[in-house]
Scaffold this motif. Structure first.
Motif, short mmCIF file in Angstrom:
data_model
loop_
_atom_site.label_atom_id
_atom_site.label_comp_id
_atom_site.label_asym_id
_atom_site.label_seq_id
_atom_site.Cartn_x
_atom_site.Cartn_y
_atom_site.Cartn_z
N GLY A 1 -2.38 -3.52 -4.94
CA GLY A 1 -3.09 -2.26 -4.73
C GLY A 1 -4.14 -2.36 -3.65
N THR A 2 -4.83 -3.51 -3.60
CA THR A 2 -5.84 -3.72 -2.56
C THR A 2 -5.21 -3.69 -1.18
N GLN B 1 -3.90 -0.04 0.00
CA GLN B 1 -4.86 0.98 0.41
C GLN B 1 -5.38 0.77 1.84
N ALA C 1 -12.80 -2.42 0.53
CA ALA C 1 -11.53 -2.38 -0.21
C ALA C 1 -11.48 -3.40 -1.34
#
Length: 373
Positions: free
Chosen positions: A289-290, A293, A321
């Motif tokens: 997910g990091t 994004q 982030a």
């Protein structure tokens, strides 16, 4: 300045009137640029003691890493923490040295099973910022009281003292290696599979995922090492464990398996390409997910080492982030390296402790000042 003995090193540091830029082989140019007189450690070279039966070696900090690895290979042994060669990643030259490896705590994918470079250090000799010669540890593993300077110097990037000699543990090379490979997995699926393999009883010694392999497709890699029969059995068990994820094929050719893990260890996918290089340490659940994004990034997950390497456009707000974890800016333009913190900012209590240690070992603030700031 290039001392040939520890006594000369101590004399040079004691007599210094300004900042010193500590240089081993010049291959690990990470952190803020240091303005000061260059102090090279390459003259402090040579293997002082090697006892293959005791799995220990003592060498000068300026000893080329290649010399050490050649001596170990002749006895069927190795540096199990597999330090990376960052020259291609950083665009640097020179020859990597033992002291540089220790100062950077340079450790590769195998750290998941054997530990990092600092876990193999048995003893150190170094000169602090006052010119005092300090010795800590020895040639055997033992409990310590007070400062564990052996581990303190590992990863200090030359800001607490200049290494002159290191004693360390080595391990035998394995009889066989097997690597499971699967193409086409997305990041989330790949990380879940790697985490499952690492949590299994099959002694995985490396786990990685590239968003873009040699043929352009994503590739997921799992390494197993040991005795021939054990490797074959464990590879089969891992194939069964992950059969619901994808078709994992097994590669057993020694040259191909070695080259594949050097590709991960040295972060070869980012060599010679424009952009910043960041090294992240985040939890398994948050890693995909990091990365997702962030716009315009490419990732190499050295998941056995608990790391994510990212190639990102210049100026990417990486710290915004990474909510939980650490981010280190490894490669950037000269201008970018003068802005903000390149290493992860420390919480106030740790920052105070770090400042106290530097005040103790380098009260004049002359050893690589600002490099980690």
């Amino acid at each position: 300045m290039r001392p040939e003995t520890e006594a000369e090193l101590a004399e040079m540091i004691a007599g210094a009137t300004g900042p010193l830029r500590i240089r081993g082989g010049g291959t690990r140019d990470v952190g803020r640029a240091v303005a000061g007189d260059v102090l090279e450690t390459g003259g402090l070279s040579g293997i002082r003691l090697y006892e293959p039966g005791a799995l220990t070696m003592v060498a000068g900090a300026g000893t080329p890493l290649a010399e050490i690895e050649t001596a170990l290979a002749a006895e069927g042994q190795r540096l199990a923490f597999e330090p990376g060669d960052w020259r291609g990643l950083l665009g640097s030259a020179g020859e990597s040295t033992l002291g540089g490896v220790v100062a950077a705590n340079a450790s590769g994918p195998r750290r998941v099973t054997v530990g990092a470079a600092r876990d193999f250090m048995l003893g150190v000799r170094f000169v602090d910022g006052t010119g005092r010669i300090v010795k800590n540890g020895g040639r055997v593993m033992k409990n310590v009281t007070g400062y564990d300077l052996v581990k303190l110097m590992s990863g200090s990037w030359g800001t607490l003292g200049v290494l002159s000699e290191v004693s360390f543990k080595v391990l035998p090379k394995p009889e066989a290696v097997g690597v499971l490979l699967c193409e086409g997995l997305d990041d989330g699926t790949a990380i879940a599979a790697l985490s499952r393999a690492l949590g299994s009883p099959w002694e995985v010694s490396g786990a990685a995922h590239l968003q873009r392999g040699l043929d352009g497709a994503p590739v997921t890699m799992i390494r197993v090492e040991g005795l021939e029969g054990s490797v074959a059995y464990r590879c089969g068990q891992l194939q069964r464990l992950l059969k619901d994820v994808g078709d994992f094929v097994v590669e057993r050719d020694p040259e191909r398996t070695t080259a594949g893990w050097q590709y991960i260890r040295d972060v070869v996918p980012f060599h010679g390409r424009d952009g910043e290089v960041w090294r992240l340490s985040v939890t398994p659940g948050e890693a995909p997910g990091t990365v997702a994004q962030l716009e315009g990034v490419e990732a190499v997950y050295d998941w056995g080492g608990g790391l994510v390497w990212l190639l990102a456009p210049e100026g990417t707000p990486m710290r915004d982030a990474v909510k939980r974890g650490h981010a280190t800016l490894f490669r950037a333009s000269a201008e970018r390296r003068t802005e903000g913190a390149l290493f992860p900012p420390q919480p106030a209590p740790l920052a105070a402790l770090e400042a106290g240690l530097r005040g103790k070992f380098d009260p004049r603030g002359i050893l690589n000042p600002g490099l980690m700031g």
